[in-house]
Design a protein around this motif. Sequence first.
Motif, PDB file in Angstrom:
ATOM      1  N   PHE A 142       5.238   0.097  -5.665  1.00  0.00           N
ATOM      2  CA  PHE A 142       5.488   1.538  -5.754  1.00  0.00           C
ATOM      3  C   PHE A 142       4.607   2.295  -4.746  1.00  0.00           C
ATOM      4  O   PHE A 142       5.080   3.146  -3.989  1.00  0.00           O
ATOM      5  CB  PHE A 142       5.195   1.992  -7.189  1.00  0.00           C
ATOM      6  CG  PHE A 142       5.448   3.448  -7.442  1.00  0.00           C
ATOM      7  CD1 PHE A 142       6.742   3.911  -7.665  1.00  0.00           C
ATOM      8  CD2 PHE A 142       4.407   4.361  -7.457  1.00  0.00           C
ATOM      9  CE1 PHE A 142       6.993   5.262  -7.899  1.00  0.00           C
ATOM     10  CE2 PHE A 142       4.648   5.710  -7.684  1.00  0.00           C
ATOM     11  CZ  PHE A 142       5.942   6.156  -7.899  1.00  0.00           C
ATOM     12  N   ILE A 143       3.331   1.941  -4.687  1.00  0.00           N
ATOM     13  CA  ILE A 143       2.409   2.650  -3.781  1.00  0.00           C
ATOM     14  C   ILE A 143       2.757   2.328  -2.319  1.00  0.00           C
ATOM     15  O   ILE A 143       2.698   3.205  -1.456  1.00  0.00           O
ATOM     16  CB  ILE A 143       0.936   2.331  -4.148  1.00  0.00           C
ATOM     17  CG1 ILE A 143       0.619   2.959  -5.519  1.00  0.00           C
ATOM     18  CG2 ILE A 143      -0.037   2.848  -3.076  1.00  0.00           C
ATOM     19  CD1 ILE A 143      -0.720   2.568  -6.126  1.00  0.00           C
ATOM     20  N   ASP A 144       3.180   1.088  -2.057  1.00  0.00           N
ATOM     21  CA  ASP A 144       3.590   0.740  -0.680  1.00  0.00           C
ATOM     22  C   ASP A 144       4.788   1.584  -0.254  1.00  0.00           C
ATOM     23  O   ASP A 144       4.867   2.035   0.885  1.00  0.00           O
ATOM     24  CB  ASP A 144       3.915  -0.752  -0.574  1.00  0.00           C
ATOM     25  CG  ASP A 144       2.649  -1.611  -0.590  1.00  0.00           C
ATOM     26  OD1 ASP A 144       1.545  -1.048  -0.403  1.00  0.00           O
ATOM     27  OD2 ASP A 144       2.760  -2.841  -0.817  1.00  0.00           O
ATOM     28  N   ILE A 145       5.720   1.801  -1.163  1.00  0.00           N
ATOM     29  CA  ILE A 145       6.878   2.655  -0.838  1.00  0.00           C
ATOM     30  C   ILE A 145       6.403   4.085  -0.583  1.00  0.00           C
ATOM     31  O   ILE A 145       6.794   4.722   0.400  1.00  0.00           O
ATOM     32  CB  ILE A 145       7.928   2.622  -1.984  1.00  0.00           C
ATOM     33  CG1 ILE A 145       8.559   1.229  -2.084  1.00  0.00           C
ATOM     34  CG2 ILE A 145       9.008   3.688  -1.761  1.00  0.00           C
ATOM     35  CD1 ILE A 145       9.402   1.001  -3.334  1.00  0.00           C
ATOM     36  N   LEU A 146       5.533   4.590  -1.456  1.00  0.00           N
ATOM     37  CA  LEU A 146       5.025   5.964  -1.274  1.00  0.00           C
ATOM     38  C   LEU A 146       4.446   6.151   0.120  1.00  0.00           C
ATOM     39  O   LEU A 146       4.674   7.171   0.778  1.00  0.00           O
ATOM     40  CB  LEU A 146       3.928   6.281  -2.296  1.00  0.00           C
ATOM     41  CG  LEU A 146       4.321   6.442  -3.760  1.00  0.00           C
ATOM     42  CD1 LEU A 146       3.066   6.659  -4.608  1.00  0.00           C
ATOM     43  CD2 LEU A 146       5.289   7.601  -3.953  1.00  0.00           C
ATOM     44  N   LYS A 147       3.694   5.140   0.579  1.00  0.00           N
ATOM     45  CA  LYS A 147       3.013   5.251   1.882  1.00  0.00           C
ATOM     46  C   LYS A 147       4.005   5.422   3.027  1.00  0.00           C
ATOM     47  O   LYS A 147       3.723   6.111   3.997  1.00  0.00           O
ATOM     48  CB  LYS A 147       2.110   4.037   2.113  1.00  0.00           C
ATOM     49  CG  LYS A 147       0.858   4.098   1.244  1.00  0.00           C
ATOM     50  CD  LYS A 147      -0.068   2.935   1.509  1.00  0.00           C
ATOM     51  CE  LYS A 147      -1.346   3.092   0.694  1.00  0.00           C
ATOM     52  NZ  LYS A 147      -2.071   1.847   0.554  1.00  0.00           N
ATOM     53  N   LYS A 148       5.168   4.803   2.891  1.00  0.00           N
ATOM     54  CA  LYS A 148       6.206   4.953   3.934  1.00  0.00           C
ATOM     55  C   LYS A 148       6.634   6.404   4.101  1.00  0.00           C
ATOM     56  O   LYS A 148       7.140   6.814   5.133  1.00  0.00           O
ATOM     57  CB  LYS A 148       7.474   4.170   3.521  1.00  0.00           C
ATOM     58  CG  LYS A 148       7.400   2.716   3.762  1.00  0.00           C
ATOM     59  CD  LYS A 148       8.745   1.974   3.718  1.00  0.00           C
ATOM     60  CE  LYS A 148       9.949   2.654   3.119  1.00  0.00           C
ATOM     61  NZ  LYS A 148      11.087   1.807   2.854  1.00  0.00           N
ATOM     62  N   TYR A 149       6.482   7.173   3.033  1.00  0.00           N
ATOM     63  CA  TYR A 149       6.924   8.578   3.046  1.00  0.00           C
ATOM     64  C   TYR A 149       5.751   9.553   3.204  1.00  0.00           C
ATOM     65  O   TYR A 149       5.903  10.756   3.000  1.00  0.00           O
ATOM     66  CB  TYR A 149       7.688   8.885   1.749  1.00  0.00           C
ATOM     67  CG  TYR A 149       9.018   8.155   1.683  1.00  0.00           C
ATOM     68  CD1 TYR A 149      10.177   8.735   2.172  1.00  0.00           C
ATOM     69  CD2 TYR A 149       9.088   6.869   1.155  1.00  0.00           C
ATOM     70  CE1 TYR A 149      11.388   8.063   2.124  1.00  0.00           C
ATOM     71  CE2 TYR A 149      10.304   6.182   1.111  1.00  0.00           C
ATOM     72  CZ  TYR A 149      11.448   6.788   1.592  1.00  0.00           C
ATOM     73  OH  TYR A 149      12.646   6.115   1.551  1.00  0.00           O
ATOM     74  N   GLY A 150       4.574   9.011   3.517  1.00  0.00           N
ATOM     75  CA  GLY A 150       3.416   9.890   3.718  1.00  0.00           C
ATOM     76  C   GLY A 150       2.706  10.267   2.427  1.00  0.00           C
ATOM     77  O   GLY A 150       1.882  11.184   2.408  1.00  0.00           O
ATOM     78  N   TYR A 151       3.036   9.587   1.343  1.00  0.00           N
ATOM     79  CA  TYR A 151       2.356   9.812   0.067  1.00  0.00           C
ATOM     80  C   TYR A 151       1.330   8.695  -0.150  1.00  0.00           C
ATOM     81  O   TYR A 151       1.252   7.747   0.621  1.00  0.00           O
ATOM     82  CB  TYR A 151       3.350   9.780  -1.097  1.00  0.00           C
ATOM     83  CG  TYR A 151       4.451  10.824  -1.069  1.00  0.00           C
ATOM     84  CD1 TYR A 151       4.189  12.164  -0.816  1.00  0.00           C
ATOM     85  CD2 TYR A 151       5.777  10.459  -1.344  1.00  0.00           C
ATOM     86  CE1 TYR A 151       5.209  13.116  -0.836  1.00  0.00           C
ATOM     87  CE2 TYR A 151       6.801  11.401  -1.370  1.00  0.00           C
ATOM     88  CZ  TYR A 151       6.510  12.724  -1.112  1.00  0.00           C
ATOM     89  OH  TYR A 151       7.528  13.643  -1.135  1.00  0.00           O
ATOM     90  N   ASP A 152       0.579   8.802  -1.248  1.00  0.00           N
ATOM     91  CA  ASP A 152      -0.358   7.726  -1.592  1.00  0.00           C
ATOM     92  C   ASP A 152      -0.492   7.643  -3.106  1.00  0.00           C
ATOM     93  O   ASP A 152       0.011   8.524  -3.821  1.00  0.00           O
ATOM     94  CB  ASP A 152      -1.713   7.968  -0.928  1.00  0.00           C
ATOM     95  CG  ASP A 152      -2.472   6.654  -0.696  1.00  0.00           C
ATOM     96  OD1 ASP A 152      -2.023   5.599  -1.201  1.00  0.00           O
ATOM     97  OD2 ASP A 152      -3.509   6.693  -0.015  1.00  0.00           O
ATOM     98  N   GLY A 153      -1.168   6.615  -3.577  1.00  0.00           N
ATOM     99  CA  GLY A 153      -1.290   6.457  -5.026  1.00  0.00           C
ATOM    100  C   GLY A 153      -2.568   5.771  -5.449  1.00  0.00           C
ATOM    101  O   GLY A 153      -3.223   5.099  -4.649  1.00  0.00           O
ATOM    102  N   THR A 154      -2.932   5.965  -6.710  1.00  0.00           N
ATOM    103  CA  THR A 154      -4.116   5.353  -7.309  1.00  0.00           C
ATOM    104  C   THR A 154      -3.694   4.687  -8.617  1.00  0.00           C
ATOM    105  O   THR A 154      -3.000   5.318  -9.421  1.00  0.00           O
ATOM    106  CB  THR A 154      -5.162   6.448  -7.680  1.00  0.00           C
ATOM    107  OG1 THR A 154      -5.494   7.178  -6.502  1.00  0.00           O
ATOM    108  CG2 THR A 154      -6.420   5.871  -8.294  1.00  0.00           C
ATOM    109  N   MET A 155      -4.110   3.453  -8.818  1.00  0.00           N
ATOM    110  CA  MET A 155      -3.791   2.785 -10.098  1.00  0.00           C
ATOM    111  C   MET A 155      -4.830   3.153 -11.157  1.00  0.00           C
ATOM    112  O   MET A 155      -6.021   3.235 -10.869  1.00  0.00           O
ATOM    113  CB  MET A 155      -3.796   1.274  -9.907  1.00  0.00           C
ATOM    114  CG  MET A 155      -2.706   0.780  -8.981  1.00  0.00           C
ATOM    115  SD  MET A 155      -2.651  -1.024  -8.981  1.00  0.00           S
ATOM    116  CE  MET A 155      -1.897  -1.326  -7.385  1.00  0.00           C
ATOM    117  N   VAL A 156      -4.354   3.352 -12.368  1.00  0.00           N
ATOM    118  CA  VAL A 156      -5.235   3.717 -13.485  1.00  0.00           C
ATOM    119  C   VAL A 156      -4.923   2.779 -14.662  1.00  0.00           C
ATOM    120  O   VAL A 156      -3.871   2.915 -15.287  1.00  0.00           O
ATOM    121  CB  VAL A 156      -4.980   5.182 -13.944  1.00  0.00           C
ATOM    122  CG1 VAL A 156      -5.947   5.580 -15.048  1.00  0.00           C
ATOM    123  CG2 VAL A 156      -5.040   6.158 -12.778  1.00  0.00           C
TER     124      VAL A 156
END
Length: 255
Positions: A142-156
């Motif tokens: 999910f986070i790898d996909i976000l990065k393609k679109y200029g987004y980012d993520g943090t796992m909790v």
Amino acid sequence: MFKNIIVRKPGKSLVDGIASADLGKPDYEKALKQHEAYIEALKKCGVEVTVLEADERYPDSCFVEDPAVVTKKCAIITNPGASSRKGEQVEIKEVLKKFYDEKNIEEIKNPGTIEGGDVMMVGDHFYVGLSARTNEGGARQFIDILKKYGYDGTMVPLEKVLHLKTGLAYLENNNLLVAGEFVDNPVFKDFNRIIIDENEAYSANCIWVNGTVIVPAGYEKAKKAIEELGYKILIVDTSEYRKVDGGLSCLSLRF
Ligand code: CIR
């Protein structure tokens, strides 16, 4: 601001939805009325509401938040971790094709699992709960996909609640409702945290829709705290959805 919201009417099979608490079975007629009131509240927030017909094959399919995550730039079709929910993502993908170019519809694949209830969007950053439903592989994809679109993520990592947003709601302007296990989590320390009382924990699942906050009925302390932040408030009763661990955010896709 959100333009579109997608909801799915509950089916009679809602009574067989997955339930962790012992609050009895939902009353279908009451659940339908509450769903109508939910749609009315959403419409007051100036969004176009798409209402999908009930899908009796999937008891939990009114919780449309889980089989997809929708953003400004892409839709990510999830891979539900609960076995009785596997297949809901196929249905929601067809619906999302009306709103997104197919090239911007992404999918999480086995063995990765993730459910939208574990994803909290804060601007261009997404917090992803690692839960009984969302595994590390799913969160990583999910986070790898976000990065393609200029987004980012943090796992909790989560320990107690079903989904990340069972205990958190982002109300924009840096305001974050926090309950239970998230109260002391340093990941959220820079937010203006509004701590939800232990005995009102269910009300941490509110939704911000274009400046209005929709709050579940019956949680006075939470309502007052949110009002004090200056938001307009709408109250919707979700008692029947609570019986199957669902709440306000779970019932819609907002984008
Ligand atoms: C389930 O256990 O999957 C449903 N009974 C409740 C889903 C709630 N969804 C959410 O928090 N996003």
